[in-house]
Scaffold this motif. Sequence first.
Motif, PDB file in Angstrom:
ATOM      1  N   ALA A  96     -27.331  29.355  -8.915  1.00 50.70           N
ATOM      2  CA  ALA A  96     -27.525  27.931  -8.653  1.00 50.70           C
ATOM      3  C   ALA A  96     -27.856  27.176  -9.940  1.00 50.70           C
ATOM      4  N   LEU A  97     -28.713  27.748 -10.768  1.00 50.02           N
ATOM      5  CA  LEU A  97     -29.072  27.110 -12.037  1.00 50.02           C
ATOM      6  C   LEU A  97     -27.861  27.002 -12.956  1.00 50.02           C
ATOM      7  N   LYS A  98     -27.039  28.023 -12.961  1.00 50.84           N
ATOM      8  CA  LYS A  98     -25.810  27.985 -13.766  1.00 50.84           C
ATOM      9  C   LYS A  98     -24.874  26.897 -13.264  1.00 50.84           C
ATOM     10  N   ALA A  99     -24.780  26.768 -11.933  1.00 51.99           N
ATOM     11  CA  ALA A  99     -23.915  25.736 -11.352  1.00 51.99           C
ATOM     12  C   ALA A  99     -24.410  24.339 -11.731  1.00 51.99           C
ATOM     13  N   ARG A 100     -25.731  24.148 -11.704  1.00 48.86           N
ATOM     14  CA  ARG A 100     -26.277  22.839 -12.087  1.00 48.86           C
ATOM     15  C   ARG A 100     -25.976  22.539 -13.550  1.00 48.86           C
ATOM     16  N   TRP A 101     -26.090  23.522 -14.415  1.00 48.05           N
ATOM     17  CA  TRP A 101     -25.796  23.341 -15.828  1.00 48.05           C
ATOM     18  C   TRP A 101     -24.327  22.943 -16.032  1.00 48.05           C
ATOM     19  N   GLU A 102     -23.436  23.587 -15.282  1.00 51.12           N
ATOM     20  CA  GLU A 102     -22.009  23.283 -15.410  1.00 51.12           C
ATOM     21  C   GLU A 102     -21.673  21.878 -14.920  1.00 51.12           C
ATOM     22  N   LYS A 103     -22.545  21.324 -14.070  1.00 53.32           N
ATOM     23  CA  LYS A 103     -22.346  19.971 -13.537  1.00 53.32           C
ATOM     24  C   LYS A 103     -23.197  18.925 -14.273  1.00 53.32           C
ATOM     25  N   ARG A 104     -23.738  19.284 -15.428  1.00 53.81           N
ATOM     26  CA  ARG A 104     -24.731  18.436 -16.091  1.00 53.81           C
ATOM     27  C   ARG A 104     -24.200  17.062 -16.494  1.00 53.81           C
ATOM     28  N   LYS A 105     -22.896  16.929 -16.613  1.00 49.74           N
ATOM     29  CA  LYS A 105     -22.320  15.630 -16.984  1.00 49.74           C
ATOM     30  C   LYS A 105     -22.125  14.715 -15.778  1.00 49.74           C
ATOM     31  N   ASN A 106     -22.354  15.252 -14.591  1.00 52.03           N
ATOM     32  CA  ASN A 106     -22.243  14.463 -13.361  1.00 52.03           C
ATOM     33  C   ASN A 106     -23.615  13.899 -13.026  1.00 52.03           C
ATOM     34  N   PRO A 107     -23.802  12.578 -13.051  1.00 47.87           N
ATOM     35  CA  PRO A 107     -25.131  12.004 -12.822  1.00 47.87           C
ATOM     36  C   PRO A 107     -25.724  12.333 -11.458  1.00 47.87           C
ATOM     37  N   LYS A 108     -24.900  12.685 -10.481  1.00 48.03           N
ATOM     38  CA  LYS A 108     -25.420  13.058  -9.168  1.00 48.03           C
ATOM     39  C   LYS A 108     -26.336  14.279  -9.244  1.00 48.03           C
ATOM     40  N   TYR A 109     -26.118  15.113 -10.266  1.00 49.49           N
ATOM     41  CA  TYR A 109     -26.848  16.373 -10.371  1.00 49.49           C
ATOM     42  C   TYR A 109     -28.138  16.254 -11.179  1.00 49.49           C
ATOM     43  N   ASP A 110     -28.427  15.067 -11.705  1.00 46.00           N
ATOM     44  CA  ASP A 110     -29.633  14.884 -12.514  1.00 46.00           C
ATOM     45  C   ASP A 110     -30.916  15.123 -11.707  1.00 46.00           C
ATOM     46  N   GLU A 111     -30.893  14.800 -10.420  1.00 44.44           N
ATOM     47  CA  GLU A 111     -32.100  14.915  -9.591  1.00 44.44           C
ATOM     48  C   GLU A 111     -32.099  16.156  -8.704  1.00 44.44           C
ATOM     49  N   TRP A 112     -31.158  17.058  -8.921  1.00 45.63           N
ATOM     50  CA  TRP A 112     -31.120  18.292  -8.127  1.00 45.63           C
ATOM     51  C   TRP A 112     -32.246  19.212  -8.595  1.00 45.63           C
ATOM     52  N   VAL A 113     -33.227  19.452  -7.711  1.00 47.11           N
ATOM     53  CA  VAL A 113     -34.383  20.290  -8.017  1.00 47.11           C
ATOM     54  C   VAL A 113     -34.119  21.712  -7.527  1.00 47.11           C
ATOM     55  N   ILE A 114     -34.305  22.696  -8.404  1.00 43.25           N
ATOM     56  CA  ILE A 114     -34.110  24.104  -8.053  1.00 43.25           C
ATOM     57  C   ILE A 114     -35.363  24.871  -8.450  1.00 43.25           C
ATOM     58  N   GLU A 115     -36.008  25.520  -7.476  1.00 40.43           N
ATOM     59  CA  GLU A 115     -37.236  26.257  -7.733  1.00 40.43           C
ATOM     60  C   GLU A 115     -37.281  27.519  -6.875  1.00 40.43           C
ATOM     61  N   GLU A 116     -38.073  28.485  -7.317  1.00 39.27           N
ATOM     62  CA  GLU A 116     -38.308  29.687  -6.510  1.00 39.27           C
ATOM     63  C   GLU A 116     -39.431  29.408  -5.513  1.00 39.27           C
ATOM     64  N   ALA A 117     -39.253  29.816  -4.281  1.00 32.29           N
ATOM     65  CA  ALA A 117     -40.277  29.610  -3.254  1.00 32.29           C
ATOM     66  C   ALA A 117     -40.087  30.639  -2.156  1.00 32.29           C
ATOM     67  N   ASN A 118     -41.155  30.832  -1.401  1.00 34.68           N
ATOM     68  CA  ASN A 118     -41.178  31.835  -0.343  1.00 34.68           C
ATOM     69  C   ASN A 118     -41.469  31.153   0.985  1.00 34.68           C
ATOM     70  N   TRP A 119     -40.781  31.525   2.042  1.00 30.20           N
ATOM     71  CA  TRP A 119     -40.961  30.855   3.332  1.00 30.20           C
ATOM     72  C   TRP A 119     -42.389  30.982   3.853  1.00 30.20           C
ATOM     73  N   GLU A 120     -43.036  32.119   3.598  1.00 34.36           N
ATOM     74  CA  GLU A 120     -44.375  32.328   4.149  1.00 34.36           C
ATOM     75  C   GLU A 120     -45.440  31.509   3.433  1.00 34.36           C
ATOM     76  N   THR A 121     -45.074  30.943   2.276  1.00 32.01           N
ATOM     77  CA  THR A 121     -45.982  30.056   1.534  1.00 32.01           C
ATOM     78  C   THR A 121     -45.255  28.761   1.177  1.00 32.01           C
ATOM     79  N   LEU A 122     -44.259  28.413   1.943  1.00 37.10           N
ATOM     80  CA  LEU A 122     -43.316  27.367   1.547  1.00 37.10           C
ATOM     81  C   LEU A 122     -43.978  26.013   1.320  1.00 37.10           C
ATOM     82  N   HIS A 123     -44.815  25.577   2.253  1.00 37.08           N
ATOM     83  CA  HIS A 123     -45.408  24.253   2.114  1.00 37.08           C
ATOM     84  C   HIS A 123     -46.250  24.179   0.842  1.00 37.08           C
ATOM     85  N   ARG A 124     -47.031  25.202   0.590  1.00 33.65           N
ATOM     86  CA  ARG A 124     -47.838  25.243  -0.630  1.00 33.65           C
ATOM     87  C   ARG A 124     -46.963  25.293  -1.876  1.00 33.65           C
ATOM     88  N   ASP A 125     -45.879  26.075  -1.817  1.00 38.18           N
ATOM     89  CA  ASP A 125     -44.973  26.178  -2.960  1.00 38.18           C
ATOM     90  C   ASP A 125     -44.331  24.829  -3.279  1.00 38.18           C
TER      91      ASP A 125
END
Length: 293
Positions: A96-125
């Motif tokens: 996913a991070l690689k895909a965002r980098w490849e789309k870096r010239k597309n302004p739609k992708y500037d606000e795409w947030v990608i993070e690691e998170a776990n469902w059992e702690t999702l709200h806190r994450d």
Amino acid sequence: MSADKVFHSRSEGIPSEGVRDQYADGKAARIWKKFIGDSNQRTQNYKDFLTGLLRQHGCERVLDAACGTGIDSMMLVDEGFKVVSVDASDKMLKHALKARWEKRKNPKYDEWVIEEANWETLHRDIQSFLPNVQLDAVICLGNSFAHLLSESGDQSEQKTALSNFAKCLKPGGLLFIDHRNYDAMIDSGATPGNSIYYNCKYPVDIKTSVLVVRGKPELVTLDYCIDATEDGDINDRSEFRLCYYPHKLGKFTEMLDEAFGKNAKHEIYGDFLPLGKVKTPAFYIHVLQKPKN
């Protein structure tokens, strides 16, 4: 019962706060990307179903709670939604991070947030990197939720995860979550080879095994064999195994209703059509609306 007591996935994985990452060795993540294709290969009825309901309810900020390689997230970004993408597998997030980098010239992708998170702690994450944010919608699709097994035996982990999905939503927000038709798989011992989500261009064979303990189905394993030998980076038929909790429609519906409360609106679809329109759907899709007050 733990899957490791009986079956071992070919992708051994590593524990992440109690959740095994079945894509951890990188092989399954790479082959899975071949299986699902790219955002241009999305089946149109899936795309219309999801984006149509999101727009109908005025949703703008969407959490993709099982983003994997980022295919669904990219589809939503392209459609103009503000997307937050999380996954417990760092190997999947790498794509996913690689895909965002490849789309870096597309302004739609500037606000795409990608993070690691776990469902059992999702709200806190989520709060750790987006404090005080409540989302318009959460999606957990592609049979992703069934990756979370019941190590406790009472499905407490799954109930915690569903409650976290509800906590992440603003009042009136939507949850889209699905699971394969495990009722039919348990009865027949077979899995439909074609997915309603993807138009995979490669031949796919899925071998199904059902583990029954004391008369109760406890685990389903799917052995995927994908023949992508025409691609230069894959020189043979690729196989990997994934393990799933066999959610039966009735019980899963009860757990969702418990997590969202009695005033939540809950609709169920079979292969994106109203329940009952498809005799034996491959997937059940649940759409819940969190109570507005």
